[in-house]
Write a protein that holds these residues in place. Structure first.
Motif, PDB file in Angstrom:
ATOM      1  N   GLU A 101       0.784  -1.204   0.144  1.00  0.00           N
ATOM      2  CA  GLU A 101       0.035   0.046  -0.155  1.00  0.00           C
ATOM      3  C   GLU A 101       0.930   1.090  -0.105  1.00  0.00           C
ATOM      4  O   GLU A 101       0.423   2.225  -0.813  1.00  0.00           O
ATOM      5  N   SER A 102       1.902   1.382   0.820  1.00  0.00           N
ATOM      6  CA  SER A 102       2.664   2.514   0.882  1.00  0.00           C
ATOM      7  C   SER A 102       3.712   2.648  -0.307  1.00  0.00           C
ATOM      8  O   SER A 102       4.137   3.747  -0.556  1.00  0.00           O
ATOM      9  N   VAL A 103       3.839   1.710  -1.016  1.00  0.00           N
ATOM     10  CA  VAL A 103       4.807   1.888  -2.097  1.00  0.00           C
ATOM     11  C   VAL A 103       4.171   2.333  -3.477  1.00  0.00           C
ATOM     12  O   VAL A 103       4.793   2.906  -4.283  1.00  0.00           O
ATOM     13  N   VAL A 104       3.016   1.574  -3.654  1.00  0.00           N
ATOM     14  CA  VAL A 104       2.471   1.990  -4.920  1.00  0.00           C
ATOM     15  C   VAL A 104       2.258   3.306  -5.456  1.00  0.00           C
ATOM     16  O   VAL A 104       2.663   3.491  -6.689  1.00  0.00           O
ATOM     17  N   PRO A 105       1.887   4.352  -4.663  1.00  0.00           N
ATOM     18  CA  PRO A 105       1.758   5.470  -5.053  1.00  0.00           C
ATOM     19  C   PRO A 105       3.138   6.132  -5.711  1.00  0.00           C
ATOM     20  O   PRO A 105       3.026   6.814  -6.835  1.00  0.00           O
ATOM     21  N   TRP A 106       4.084   5.712  -4.923  1.00  0.00           N
ATOM     22  CA  TRP A 106       5.431   6.602  -5.479  1.00  0.00           C
ATOM     23  C   TRP A 106       6.007   5.846  -6.647  1.00  0.00           C
ATOM     24  O   TRP A 106       6.424   6.295  -7.455  1.00  0.00           O
ATOM     25  N   LEU A 107       5.385   4.491  -6.627  1.00  0.00           N
ATOM     26  CA  LEU A 107       5.864   3.752  -7.872  1.00  0.00           C
ATOM     27  C   LEU A 107       5.170   4.228  -9.037  1.00  0.00           C
ATOM     28  O   LEU A 107       5.999   4.507 -10.204  1.00  0.00           O
ATOM     29  N   ILE A 108       3.992   4.600  -9.221  1.00  0.00           N
ATOM     30  CA  ILE A 108       3.329   5.271 -10.273  1.00  0.00           C
ATOM     31  C   ILE A 108       3.698   6.431 -10.678  1.00  0.00           C
ATOM     32  O   ILE A 108       3.912   6.840 -11.690  1.00  0.00           O
ATOM     33  N   LEU A 109       3.895   7.395  -9.438  1.00  0.00           N
ATOM     34  CA  LEU A 109       4.474   8.784  -9.844  1.00  0.00           C
ATOM     35  C   LEU A 109       5.789   8.682 -10.443  1.00  0.00           C
ATOM     36  O   LEU A 109       5.965   9.398 -11.505  1.00  0.00           O
ATOM     37  N   ALA A 110       6.689   7.628  -9.989  1.00  0.00           N
ATOM     38  CA  ALA A 110       8.084   7.635 -10.583  1.00  0.00           C
ATOM     39  C   ALA A 110       7.873   7.250 -12.016  1.00  0.00           C
ATOM     40  O   ALA A 110       8.846   8.241 -12.912  1.00  0.00           O
ATOM     41  N   THR A 111       7.104   6.188 -12.292  1.00  0.00           N
ATOM     42  CA  THR A 111       6.885   5.688 -13.822  1.00  0.00           C
ATOM     43  C   THR A 111       6.319   6.667 -14.613  1.00  0.00           C
ATOM     44  O   THR A 111       6.798   7.076 -15.852  1.00  0.00           O
ATOM     45  N   CYS A 112       5.240   7.624 -14.041  1.00  0.00           N
ATOM     46  CA  CYS A 112       4.524   8.385 -15.029  1.00  0.00           C
ATOM     47  C   CYS A 112       5.348   9.673 -15.286  1.00  0.00           C
ATOM     48  O   CYS A 112       5.568  10.167 -16.305  1.00  0.00           O
ATOM     49  N   LEU A 113       6.409   9.910 -14.520  1.00  0.00           N
ATOM     50  CA  LEU A 113       7.354  11.091 -14.735  1.00  0.00           C
ATOM     51  C   LEU A 113       8.392  10.559 -15.932  1.00  0.00           C
ATOM     52  O   LEU A 113       9.102  11.202 -16.674  1.00  0.00           O
ATOM     53  N   LEU A 114       8.716   9.251 -15.694  1.00  0.00           N
ATOM     54  CA  LEU A 114       9.564   8.710 -16.776  1.00  0.00           C
ATOM     55  C   LEU A 114       8.963   8.748 -18.088  1.00  0.00           C
ATOM     56  O   LEU A 114       9.700   9.028 -19.017  1.00  0.00           O
ATOM     57  N   VAL A 115       7.680   8.605 -18.095  1.00  0.00           N
ATOM     58  CA  VAL A 115       7.042   8.632 -19.411  1.00  0.00           C
ATOM     59  C   VAL A 115       7.066   9.892 -20.070  1.00  0.00           C
ATOM     60  O   VAL A 115       7.298  10.087 -21.131  1.00  0.00           O
ATOM     61  N   GLY A 116       6.930  10.954 -19.080  1.00  0.00           N
ATOM     62  CA  GLY A 116       7.113  12.248 -19.528  1.00  0.00           C
ATOM     63  C   GLY A 116       8.753  12.770 -19.867  1.00  0.00           C
ATOM     64  O   GLY A 116       8.832  13.547 -20.840  1.00  0.00           O
ATOM     65  N   ALA A 117       9.562  12.047 -19.328  1.00  0.00           N
ATOM     66  CA  ALA A 117      10.884  12.494 -19.731  1.00  0.00           C
ATOM     67  C   ALA A 117      11.419  11.456 -20.741  1.00  0.00           C
ATOM     68  O   ALA A 117      12.452  11.856 -21.263  1.00  0.00           O
TER      69      ALA A 117
END
Length: 252
Positions: A101-117
């Motif tokens: 539960e505590s890891v998933v939000p940060w995992l999604i944030l990191a990957t969506c920023l990678l998509v942008g970059a």
């Protein structure tokens, strides 16, 4: 379920199907709706996976032209995500609810920023390889490993797994975004198909919710493929990043 709850789940399936084929965060719409109408979280998660699988299949069919452009890459994505999803679905049934539960939000944030970059990172990688380097259309062992890991996550929970797959393939290959979107849809579908088989055998399901999601998602998935194909790459990438940031905020 009441009449309004039935309509809400059906509409969630339609919207989730569109999201599966475009920005890849369908579960962030459908899963909360199932919980809101009274399903326990684990039952809602399993029912959501089974119900959204038809939408992924129709979306993948809608992207069939894109998926034929790089058959080897398509085969690798399908196989690795399916294998990973088998482990992920097993973990869902074996581990305590909410263990990630505590890891998933940060995992999604990191990957969506990678998509942008990804465009800038890809240009940097190509500059290091030299102007004569051939485009990367076959996954490296590292890319294959991350595809498998994304499949594990997809089988376990799945929210944002499409965004994660776009980040993995965007960094690991030099394939157009419209093709990557088709591959992302297929990857999510492969994970869901394997997880569905497991859940049908051993998990508790709400069959009314499954049927309503399936009916809505079949239409939404196919329509979403046509939308995703015609959206400009820059706009599509922006929408994916925006959806990922929203997912981060909601899950946090």
């Amino acid at each position: 379920m009441s009449s309004l709850e039935i309509l809400a789940v059906l509409a969630a399936g339609l919207g989730g199907g569109i999201l599966t084929s475009t920005v890849g965060v369908a579960s962030l719409l459908t899963f909360p709706v199932l919980v809101a109408v009274g399903l326990p979280p684990v039952v809602a998660n399993a029912s959501n996976t089974v119900g959204m699988t038809p939408g992924g299949l129709s979306g993948s069919f809608g992207y069939r032209r894109e998926l034929r452009e790089h058959p080897r890459l398509t085969a690798v994505v399908t196989a690795t995500c399916a294998a990973g999803a088998a482990l992920g679905a097993t973990l869902l049934l074996a581990l305590p609810a909410g263990v990630f539960e505590s890891v998933v939000p940060w995992l999604i944030l990191a990957t969506c920023l990678l998509v942008g970059a990804t465009p800038r990172i890809s240009r940097w990688l190509r500059s290091r390889q030299g102007a004569d380097a051939a485009p990367r259309t076959r996954p490296s062992p590292v890319t294959t490993a991350f595809c498998t890991a994304t499949g594990v996550y997809g089988g376990y929970f799945g929210a944002g797994s499409g965004v994660m797959m776009l980040a993995v393939l965007g960094l690991g290959t030099d394939v157009e975004l419209r093709v990557l979107n088709g591959l992302k849809t297929l990857a999510v579908t492969a994970s869901n198909v394997v997880a569905t088989v497991i859940f049908l055998l051993v998990a508790e399901l709400d069959w009314l919710a499954v049927g309503l999601l399936a009916a809505g998602s079949v239409v939404g998935g196919y329509a979403g493929a046509h939308i995703g194909r015609h959206l400009p790459a820059t706009l599509l990438r922006f929408l994916i990043v925006a959806a990922g940031i929203l997912a981060f905020a909601l899950l946090l």
